[in-house]
Design a protein around this motif. Structure first.
Motif, PDB file in Angstrom:
ATOM      1  N   ILE A   2     -20.545  17.157 -17.100  1.00  0.00           N
ATOM      2  CA  ILE A   2     -19.345  17.819 -16.206  1.00  0.00           C
ATOM      3  C   ILE A   2     -18.667  18.449 -17.006  1.00  0.00           C
ATOM      4  O   ILE A   2     -18.377  18.516 -18.279  1.00  0.00           O
ATOM      5  CB  ILE A   2     -18.402  16.459 -15.984  1.00  0.00           C
ATOM      6  N   LYS A   3     -18.209  19.561 -16.390  1.00  0.00           N
ATOM      7  CA  LYS A   3     -17.388  20.758 -17.052  1.00  0.00           C
ATOM      8  C   LYS A   3     -16.160  20.736 -16.243  1.00  0.00           C
ATOM      9  O   LYS A   3     -15.997  20.705 -15.043  1.00  0.00           O
ATOM     10  CB  LYS A   3     -18.136  21.821 -16.952  1.00  0.00           C
ATOM     11  N   ARG A   4     -15.103  20.989 -16.965  1.00  0.00           N
ATOM     12  CA  ARG A   4     -13.748  20.969 -16.494  1.00  0.00           C
ATOM     13  C   ARG A   4     -13.016  22.281 -16.754  1.00  0.00           C
ATOM     14  O   ARG A   4     -13.231  22.762 -18.058  1.00  0.00           O
ATOM     15  CB  ARG A   4     -12.974  19.812 -16.971  1.00  0.00           C
ATOM     16  N   VAL A   5     -12.689  23.143 -15.668  1.00  0.00           N
ATOM     17  CA  VAL A   5     -11.986  24.277 -15.941  1.00  0.00           C
ATOM     18  C   VAL A   5     -10.739  24.125 -15.529  1.00  0.00           C
ATOM     19  O   VAL A   5     -10.415  23.517 -14.462  1.00  0.00           O
ATOM     20  CB  VAL A   5     -12.706  25.462 -15.169  1.00  0.00           C
ATOM     21  N   SER A   6      -9.385  24.157 -16.282  1.00  0.00           N
ATOM     22  CA  SER A   6      -8.179  23.824 -16.061  1.00  0.00           C
ATOM     23  C   SER A   6      -7.386  25.170 -15.590  1.00  0.00           C
ATOM     24  O   SER A   6      -7.342  26.059 -16.342  1.00  0.00           O
ATOM     25  CB  SER A   6      -7.559  23.053 -17.198  1.00  0.00           C
ATOM     26  N   TYR A   7      -6.748  25.074 -14.608  1.00  0.00           N
ATOM     27  CA  TYR A   7      -5.802  26.133 -14.254  1.00  0.00           C
ATOM     28  C   TYR A   7      -4.403  25.773 -14.041  1.00  0.00           C
ATOM     29  O   TYR A   7      -3.531  25.999 -13.209  1.00  0.00           O
ATOM     30  CB  TYR A   7      -6.260  26.568 -12.771  1.00  0.00           C
ATOM     31  N   ASN A   8      -4.037  24.683 -15.088  1.00  0.00           N
ATOM     32  CA  ASN A   8      -2.707  24.303 -15.444  1.00  0.00           C
ATOM     33  C   ASN A   8      -2.145  23.834 -14.207  1.00  0.00           C
ATOM     34  O   ASN A   8      -1.014  24.373 -13.626  1.00  0.00           O
ATOM     35  CB  ASN A   8      -1.734  25.206 -15.902  1.00  0.00           C
ATOM     36  N   PRO A   9      -2.478  22.874 -13.480  1.00  0.00           N
ATOM     37  CA  PRO A   9      -1.746  22.306 -12.249  1.00  0.00           C
ATOM     38  C   PRO A   9      -0.565  21.659 -12.753  1.00  0.00           C
ATOM     39  O   PRO A   9      -0.256  21.314 -13.833  1.00  0.00           O
ATOM     40  CB  PRO A   9      -2.758  21.088 -11.738  1.00  0.00           C
ATOM     41  N   LYS A  10       0.572  21.382 -11.590  1.00  0.00           N
ATOM     42  CA  LYS A  10       1.722  21.158 -11.869  1.00  0.00           C
ATOM     43  C   LYS A  10       1.495  19.646 -12.328  1.00  0.00           C
ATOM     44  O   LYS A  10       2.675  19.147 -12.718  1.00  0.00           O
ATOM     45  CB  LYS A  10       2.487  21.535 -10.515  1.00  0.00           C
ATOM     46  N   ILE A  11       0.875  18.918 -11.312  1.00  0.00           N
ATOM     47  CA  ILE A  11       0.989  17.473 -11.666  1.00  0.00           C
ATOM     48  C   ILE A  11      -0.414  16.881 -11.710  1.00  0.00           C
ATOM     49  O   ILE A  11      -1.434  17.652 -10.949  1.00  0.00           O
ATOM     50  CB  ILE A  11       1.851  16.524 -10.472  1.00  0.00           C
ATOM     51  N   ASP A  12      -0.536  15.610 -12.191  1.00  0.00           N
ATOM     52  CA  ASP A  12      -1.890  15.065 -12.179  1.00  0.00           C
ATOM     53  C   ASP A  12      -1.990  14.256 -10.869  1.00  0.00           C
ATOM     54  O   ASP A  12      -1.155  13.554 -10.537  1.00  0.00           O
ATOM     55  CB  ASP A  12      -1.567  14.114 -13.343  1.00  0.00           C
ATOM     56  N   THR A  13      -3.067  14.722 -10.274  1.00  0.00           N
ATOM     57  CA  THR A  13      -3.195  13.907  -8.817  1.00  0.00           C
ATOM     58  C   THR A  13      -3.654  12.585  -8.902  1.00  0.00           C
ATOM     59  O   THR A  13      -3.626  11.591  -8.158  1.00  0.00           O
ATOM     60  CB  THR A  13      -4.448  14.616  -8.098  1.00  0.00           C
ATOM     61  N   GLY A  14      -4.295  12.049 -10.351  1.00  0.00           N
ATOM     62  CA  GLY A  14      -4.723  10.674 -10.354  1.00  0.00           C
ATOM     63  C   GLY A  14      -5.998  10.619  -9.665  1.00  0.00           C
ATOM     64  O   GLY A  14      -6.488   9.467  -9.343  1.00  0.00           O
ATOM     65  N   ALA A  15      -6.883  11.493  -9.307  1.00  0.00           N
ATOM     66  CA  ALA A  15      -8.221  11.578  -8.800  1.00  0.00           C
ATOM     67  C   ALA A  15      -9.206  11.265  -9.893  1.00  0.00           C
ATOM     68  O   ALA A  15     -10.170  10.545  -9.309  1.00  0.00           O
ATOM     69  CB  ALA A  15      -8.695  12.822  -8.305  1.00  0.00           C
ATOM     70  N   VAL A  16      -9.040  11.601 -10.943  1.00  0.00           N
ATOM     71  CA  VAL A  16     -10.025  11.580 -12.089  1.00  0.00           C
ATOM     72  C   VAL A  16      -9.612  10.258 -13.192  1.00  0.00           C
ATOM     73  O   VAL A  16      -8.417  10.192 -13.586  1.00  0.00           O
ATOM     74  CB  VAL A  16     -10.118  12.834 -12.648  1.00  0.00           C
ATOM     75  N   VAL A  17     -10.758   9.754 -13.592  1.00  0.00           N
ATOM     76  CA  VAL A  17     -10.600   8.539 -14.649  1.00  0.00           C
ATOM     77  C   VAL A  17     -10.928   9.125 -15.896  1.00  0.00           C
ATOM     78  O   VAL A  17     -10.788   8.387 -16.815  1.00  0.00           O
ATOM     79  CB  VAL A  17     -11.031   7.191 -14.268  1.00  0.00           C
ATOM     80  N   GLN A  18     -11.907   9.872 -15.914  1.00  0.00           N
ATOM     81  CA  GLN A  18     -12.593  10.510 -17.071  1.00  0.00           C
ATOM     82  C   GLN A  18     -11.831  11.343 -17.782  1.00  0.00           C
ATOM     83  O   GLN A  18     -11.334  12.083 -17.053  1.00  0.00           O
ATOM     84  CB  GLN A  18     -14.058  10.767 -16.969  1.00  0.00           C
ATOM     85  N   GLN A  19     -11.721  11.329 -19.127  1.00  0.00           N
ATOM     86  CA  GLN A  19     -10.958  12.518 -20.037  1.00  0.00           C
ATOM     87  C   GLN A  19     -12.201  13.509 -20.332  1.00  0.00           C
ATOM     88  O   GLN A  19     -13.443  13.200 -21.030  1.00  0.00           O
ATOM     89  CB  GLN A  19     -10.606  12.031 -21.390  1.00  0.00           C
ATOM     90  N   ILE A  20     -12.078  14.768 -19.852  1.00  0.00           N
ATOM     91  CA  ILE A  20     -13.181  15.616 -20.166  1.00  0.00           C
ATOM     92  C   ILE A  20     -12.313  16.868 -20.585  1.00  0.00           C
ATOM     93  O   ILE A  20     -11.328  17.517 -20.266  1.00  0.00           O
ATOM     94  CB  ILE A  20     -13.706  16.277 -18.817  1.00  0.00           C
ATOM     95  N   GLU A  21     -12.907  17.638 -21.886  1.00  0.00           N
ATOM     96  CA  GLU A  21     -12.141  18.475 -22.454  1.00  0.00           C
ATOM     97  C   GLU A  21     -12.422  19.870 -21.837  1.00  0.00           C
ATOM     98  O   GLU A  21     -13.566  20.071 -20.962  1.00  0.00           O
ATOM     99  CB  GLU A  21     -12.936  18.854 -23.851  1.00  0.00           C
ATOM    100  N   PRO A  22     -11.425  20.547 -21.431  1.00  0.00           N
ATOM    101  CA  PRO A  22     -11.722  21.636 -20.705  1.00  0.00           C
ATOM    102  C   PRO A  22     -12.371  22.807 -21.168  1.00  0.00           C
ATOM    103  O   PRO A  22     -12.529  22.954 -22.539  1.00  0.00           O
ATOM    104  CB  PRO A  22     -10.173  22.336 -20.629  1.00  0.00           C
ATOM    105  N   THR A  23     -13.230  23.690 -20.639  1.00  0.00           N
ATOM    106  CA  THR A  23     -14.149  24.497 -20.827  1.00  0.00           C
ATOM    107  C   THR A  23     -13.281  25.870 -20.654  1.00  0.00           C
ATOM    108  O   THR A  23     -12.730  25.921 -19.476  1.00  0.00           O
ATOM    109  CB  THR A  23     -15.762  24.428 -20.505  1.00  0.00           C
TER     110      THR A  23
END
Ligand code: MIG
Length: 666
Positions: A2-23
């Motif tokens: 699983i890859k996570r690409v983060s575009y700096n969202p305003k808030i945490d939606t609470g959808a995800v439970v796993q911590q994934i380091e952004p690439t």
């Protein structure tokens, strides 16, 4: 992977439970003009998007995640009640899943504008994108599901049959529904209470005229094996002296307009306020209100109107009346006439309103329109969190109309206001695997259709699919023709079908719990299980159900049967009246006669399924009565007390064909 690409969202939606380091790098997609683009080839198939219109393969239309109170589920629409931003792309060589974790409007143009281009366009770029890789669709879904966390676990009794109708006006109405089912010997576990039970549509009240001495009514029903499941609406009536309003208002727990005052909207109770479910204190406070009803013996709820659905706002109404006045005494031509009429129509669920009120979130004040898709999710989470406290050690039944991925951990969903149309049997069939991909396992639709008038044959065919859905509920709108199992005269065929449901519960419950434990789908498109079968790819009117079954419901009026494609040899099971018979069929195409009232389904080669004796309620299902059908050797039966919140692989017993079966107890 699983890859996570983060575009700096305003808030945490609470959808995800796993911590994934952004690439840093974005795989598969390119970004152009604020859109994510992926070129499709001739073979590309796109699955996902949960509760939506159209097919299992979503290619060839434009979909929009924007929780909407949409009363017409037709294929020209783009949004229904849920926002499920997961897609799975499979073009044979390349396969991946993409989850756009984004709390408001996002568009999935899957070959609508350009047939060869998939274009995903959020309103702004503030999102998290998760790319899920895997060798097979099944593996990709499993990884995605482990990212978003384990699905909601309903009590065993939630697998029973439920009768509902908007318009059961008082205790006597409910009693006569219960009596009519008992007199016809039709099993049932639940009767739902729609807004009719409320005092003036006020949440957490019970009408003192129509439902007085409610707690004793709840226990009277429970003694008959029936649970009452009340509805809860999102909005709260603005009425001084109404405790829920007074408390919420005093503590500042309602959404505020630009002027900092409570934002006033019109819904069922008239002028109302919207609890700020994105504020943790407000959410906890609202959740704690469910205790009023659990203390009266209630064990389950359905949350409605939480897109949130708005009839109008105080502000919008003022403006509309002002606009209408300008037409007064003028001669309306075609254009002005339509515009005048639209003035009122546009009041409901208007964007102007969604942009005019605010939430106090941990990340500061946020305009509703920026987090719209989280509202129903957070309402339902507030209920689930509170029910854990009010009913310790016990599961509760909970499902919602609006939803976002993440809510699947707390509750199920029903598919809202469908119609008594044949096409909506097929719509449900196609929504089931898509909702499962997104984590929503406890689902079902209003059997017989909500809006419009149902006929006997439609209800029988619809229920013949409904026997397989975790939520099996017959529900209809006020003013429509009665469509209870006892409403069409001859009740025998309905009795047989609903009895079959109870016979299937050991299988359905086992498969549900295993799917939950293992992050699997309960309903799968055939191509997921038979990836090399070129015919399976195209089949959108049959589904795999759990480890052993394939279903192929009849959804055409006046049909006496249908063509069914078998990707491998299977055992056909036919229920005709009280009789179950089996027949071995070869792989390939078969015309299967399915007279009205018969239910037919198929067991995979080398698989078994348990079938119990019929019972009048889930509590009376006798696992000792299980027989095993099919050509397999072993079946993993899941059985526990049906109530304790923790589920475990330890509750699985292996039943073997020809062995003396072990006898676990529910
Ligand atoms: O505006 O409570 O989808 O199931 O019967 C209609 C009345 C409000 C919508 C729900 C439906 C329910 C109805 N509700």
């Amino acid at each position: 992977m699983i890859k996570r690409v983060s575009y700096n969202p305003k808030i945490d939606t609470g959808a995800v439970v796993q911590q994934i380091e952004p690439t840093a790098s974005l795989p598969y997609f390119t970004i152009e003009d604020g859109s994510f683009r992926y070129p499709m080839n001739d073979r590309t198939r796109v699955y996902g998007l949960g509760e939506q219109v159209r097919g299992i393969n979503k290619r060839g239309w434009i979909y929009r995640s924007y929780c909407t109170d949409e009363p017409f589920h037709t294929e020209d629409k783009s949004s229904l009640y849920g926002a499920h931003n997961f897609i799975l792309i499979d073009d044979g060589a390349v396969r991946f899943g993409a989850f756009f974790d984004y709390p408001t409007r996002i568009t999935f143009d899957i070959g609508y504008t350009d047939p060869a281009m998939l274009t995903v366009t959020p309103e702004t770029m503030e999102l998290e994108l998760y790319i899920i890789e895997g060798d097979t669709p099944t593996e990709i879904v499993r990884r995605f599901r482990s990212l978003i966390g384990r699905s909601y676990i309903p009590p065993l009794w939630a697998f029973g049959y439920g009768q509902s109708r908007w318009g059961y006006a008082d205790r006597d109405d409910i009693r006569s529904v219960a009596d009519s089912y008992r007199d016809a010997h039709i099993p049932m576990d639940m009767i739902y209470l729609d807004i009719d039970y409320l005092d003036n549509f006020k949440d957490f009240t019970v009408s003192p005229e129509r439902f007085d001495r409610f707690p004793s009514f709840v226990s009277e029903m429970k003694e008959r094996g029936l649970r009452l499941i009340p509805i809860i609406d999102a909005a709260v009536k603005r009425e001084e002296g109404y405790r829920v309003y007074d408390e919420g208002h005093a503590r500042g727990y309602f959404c505020k307009g630009r002027d900092g005052e409570d934002y006033i909207v019109g819904v069922w109770p008239g002028m109302s306020v919207l609890p700020d479910f994105l504020n943790d204190d407000a959410a906890a406070w609202f959740g704690s209100q469910y205790r009023t009803l659990t203390e009266m013996g209630i064990e389950g709820f359905w949350n409605d109107m939480n897109e949130p659905a708005l009839f109008y706002s105080e502000q919008g109404l003022k403006e509309a009346f002002a606009a209408l006045h300008t037409y007064e005494d003028t001669e309306l031509n075609a254009f002005t006439c339509f515009r005048a009429r639209e003035t009122l129509n546009r009041l409901a669920n208007s964007d102007d309103d969604y942009q005019s009120f605010y939430h106090r979130t941990p990340a500061g004040s946020i305009r509703h329109s920026e987090v719209h898709n989280l509202y129903g999710y957070r309402m339902t989470k507030s209920a689930a969190d509170a029910l854990k406290e009010c009913r310790p050690g016990q599961r509760s039944l909970l499902f919602s109309r609006a939803s976002y991925i993440g809510m699947h951990r707390y509750a199920g969903i029903w598919t809202g206001d469908n119609h008594s149309w044949w096409s909506h049997i097929l719509l449900l069939l196609r929504q089931l695997p898509s909702m499962n991909m997104c984590g929503f396992l406890y689902t079902g639709c209003d059997l017989g259709g909500f809006n419009g008038n149902c006929t006997r044959d439609l209800q029988l065919r619809w229920m013949s699919l409904g026997v397989f859905t975790p939520l099996m509920r017959n529900h209809a709108a006020a003013g429509t023709r009665s469509q209870e199992a006892v409403a069409f005269g001859d009740t025998e065929a309905f009795r047989h079908i609903i009895e079959l449901r109870y016979r299937l519960i050991p299988y359905l419950y086992s498969e549900y719990m295993k799917a939950t434990l293992r992050d699997e789908m309960l309903f799968r498109p055939l191509v997921f299980d038979y990836p090399d079968d070129s015919r399976a790819v195209e089949i959108e009117d049959q589904l795999m159900l759990g480890s052993s079954l394939m279903i192929a419901p009849v959804y055409v009026q006046n049909a006496d049967g249908r063509m069914v494609y078998l990707p491998e040899p299977m055992t056909m099971v036919r229920m005709h009246e009280d009789y179950i018979s089996t027949e071995e069929l070869s792989s390939g195409d078969h015309y299967i006669p399915v007279p009205l009232g018969d239910v037919v389904f198929f067991i995979r080669s080398g698989a078994l399924m348990p079938l119990a004796d019929a019972a009048m309620t889930t509590a009376e299902i006798d696992l000792d009565s299980i027989v095993l059908l099919g050509t397999g050797r072993a079946y993993e039966l899941y059985a526990d007390d049906g109530i304790s919140p923790d589920i475990s692989e330890k509750n699985i017993t292996i039943l073997r064909q020809h062995d003396a079966a072990p006898r676990p107890a529910f």
